[in-house]
Design an enzyme around this catalytic site. Structure first.
Site, PDB file in Angstrom:
ATOM      1  N   GLU A  43       0.946  -1.111  -0.376  1.00 56.30           N
ATOM      2  CA  GLU A  43       0.033   0.099  -0.193  1.00 56.30           C
ATOM      3  C   GLU A  43       1.214   1.191   0.189  1.00 56.30           C
ATOM      4  OE1 GLU A  43      -2.553   1.292   3.746  1.00 56.30           O
ATOM      5  OE2 GLU A  43      -0.831  -0.186   4.483  1.00 56.30           O
ATOM      6  N   CYS A  86      -4.864  -3.401   3.630  1.00 55.47           N
ATOM      7  CA  CYS A  86      -3.640  -3.298   4.817  1.00 55.47           C
ATOM      8  C   CYS A  86      -4.654  -3.956   5.817  1.00 55.47           C
ATOM      9  CB  CYS A  86      -3.791  -2.057   5.607  1.00 55.47           C
ATOM     10  SG  CYS A  86      -2.786  -2.345   7.302  1.00 55.47           S
ATOM     11  N   LYS A 145      -9.328   2.130  -0.136  1.00 51.33           N
ATOM     12  CA  LYS A 145     -10.368   1.392   0.808  1.00 51.33           C
ATOM     13  C   LYS A 145     -10.634   1.588   1.893  1.00 51.33           C
ATOM     14  CE  LYS A 145      -7.000   0.027   6.065  1.00 51.33           C
ATOM     15  NZ  LYS A 145      -6.076   0.444   6.355  1.00 51.33           N
TER      16      LYS A 145
END
Length: 521
Positions: free
Chosen positions: A279, A393, A344
């Site tokens: 990321e 994540c 995200k």
């Protein structure tokens, strides 16, 4: 005291008050040791048993709440200590304040387990636990209270389910249940087994055996159930980049050119059909990057058959910034507006968005892009005969959020996690996050490929096994092959239909039946 086989001695025999606290602390530490990197899964069940033994010695609901809270603080404090690194080492927060913040978080999350312990003590008073049958009912009640605490921790206030008890069982005797009931269901089974074990004390003989037979039957049933629900969609080679950029230099303007040059070199030399970066691998948001510079980043994908998922931030000062993965297909127009993108969706409080009333606290931390926008799209990245579902994540801890992506004929065949855990050091946190990815692989029977900045970069197959992994804190590319899978697990089916509500309702239903029986009895 002499114990006769089959007899039930007085429950809750008094012991020193400190002994209950010691057992609760030991039980909490056992929870941490049951998770990665140690991964001693039986300790998770033993930790529950120690808590139950401690609760049997407690006098009253308030004392039980205190023991449950102490258990939680011991567990979560020892399991989340690495948050100190992000707050102090990289966030610039004073050491005492950073340590206090971690302690307050552990103490606050432990209130769930304090409430669970207090509720169990109130529902199943010692007088109601004197016979084996009553103790079996008490074990079920404990599992219900425990599971409600775990569900609440994972869902309320945006949810923080890191290290939930069920994750200890990515290996071992309960892992067979993952594609049927998922991590929270496994946690409920483990809590029930641990409670049965703890409630055998101080029973002996037939009474103890009677409490342990049902858990053994459930474990045997899990091993006997069907375990294969997905089929192969073929294999594809992947290159997973581990860039190893120190966190204190990641957003340093003086280092941006060096980091970008290293990233371009890694992209060009990668051999896999699908190349994945960690990321935020680009040192600046994509909107800040000149078109010519971006063209250099993706130049090696203009010919040949390779595709890439590259971590960056999308957006600008007006609309905000979104932690994203952009997809570059072979020979595709590389203009940013033509790219596949995934933003995200499940953001981390304090690190990625500011909860109401806490702007003062976030101001104490020097975290770039600390208030981000939520992504909306669940679109898959189609390449090389596979359908990739990016997860950025820690959002891969929320299987209930993305289960729709792994159900149906057009579902994802490979889950892709892109992370940067350099914020938290390399001890414990990397191994735990890999363990959580393994649980998602077991639940949905999909492979999970992980590209991270400092670790754990790895390939996990659809049975939760780690096929390849890079050592931490090295700049290297993991070249591997992954087999995509398609098909629906029972857990995915009922999770997409009802979410986690079946577990909530089952727990409340069981506890309601106990309350009703007490009133009628």
């Amino acid at each position: 005291m002499q114990v006769v086989a089959g007899a039930a001695p007085r429950d809750g025999a008094a012991g020193p008050r400190w002994l209950g606290g010691l057992l609760a602390i030991a039980g909490g530490l056992a929870q941490t040791a049951s998770l990665a990197p140690l991964s001693w899964w039986p300790l998770q069940i033993l930790g529950i048993a120690l808590l139950v033994i401690a609760l049997q010695q407690a006098e009253g609901v308030r004392r039980s709440a205190g023991l449950g809270w102490l258990f939680g603080v011991s567990w979560l404090g020892s399991g989340l200590w690495w948050l100190y690194i992000s707050l102090h080492d990289f966030g610039g927060m004073a050491a005492p304040l950073a340590a206090l913040a971690v302690a307050v978080l552990a103490a606050a999350l432990s209130l769930y387990y304090a409430l669970a312990a207090a509720s169990w003590a109130w529902l199943t008073r010692s007088a109601a636990r004197r016979t084996p049958a009553a103790r079996m009912a008490a074990a079920a009640a404990f599992a219900a209270c425990w599971t409600l605490a775990e569900l609440a921790r994972g869902a309320w206030f945006t949810g923080f389910p890191w290290g939930a008890g069920g994750y200890a069982h990515t290996t071992g005797l309960l892992a067979f249940w993952a594609p049927w009931i998922g991590v929270y269901g496994i946690g409920a089974l483990a809590a029930w087994i641990g409670a049965c074990l703890g409630l055998t004390f101080p029973f002996a003989g037939r009474a103890a055996v009677g409490l342990l037979v049902p858990p053994l039957l459930v474990i045997s049933l899990g091993a006997a159930l069907p375990h294969t629900f997905t089929r192969s969609t073929g294999s594809v080679t992947v290159s997973l980049l581990q860039t190893n950029v120190p966190q204190d230099l990641k957003f340093d303007p003086a280092e941006a050119a060096i980091n970008l040059a290293a990233l371009i070199e890694n992209l060009e030399s990668a051999k896999g059909r699908i190349v994945v970066t960690p990321e935020s691998a680009l040192p600046v948001p994509l909107s800040f990057m000149p078109a010519a510079q971006w063209a250099t980043v993706v130049a090696s994908f203009r010919t040949g058959e390779r595709a890439a998922l590259i971590g960056t931030f999308l957006g600008n000062d007006e609309v905000g910034y979104m932690n994203s993965m952009v997809g570059v297909l072979p020979g595709q127009d590389a203009a940013p507006q033509a790219l596949y993108s995934y933003g995200k969706r499940h953001l981390l409080p304090f690190g990625e968005f500011v909860p109401i009333g806490f702007k003062w606290f976030v101001a104490l931390m020097n975290i770039p892009l600390g208030d981000q926008e939520h992504g909306q799209s669940e679109a898959l990245f189609d390449v090389a005969g596979q359908r990739l579902r990016p997860l950025i994540c820690y959002e891969d801890l929320f299987g209930e959020d993305f289960v729709g992506s792994v159900l149906g004929a057009e579902s994802a065949t490979v889950l892709v996690n892109a992370s940067n855990l350099a914020w938290f050091g390399h001890r414990m946190v990397q191994d735990q996050h890999l363990q959580f990815s393994r649980m998602r692989a077991l639940e949905f029977q999909r492979p999970v490929i992980r590209a991270t900045n400092t670790g754990a970069t790895a390939v996990v197959d659809h049975q939760g096994r780690v096929g390849a992994r890079l050592p931490a804190l090295v700049r290297r590319t993991l070249e591997a092959s992954v087999e995509g899978r398609r098909g629906d697990t029972p857990y995915a089916r009922w999770l997409v239909w009802a979410g986690l509500w079946p577990l909530w309702l089952a727990c409340f239903g069981l506890l309601g039946a106990i309350v009703l029986r007490r009133r009628l009895g």
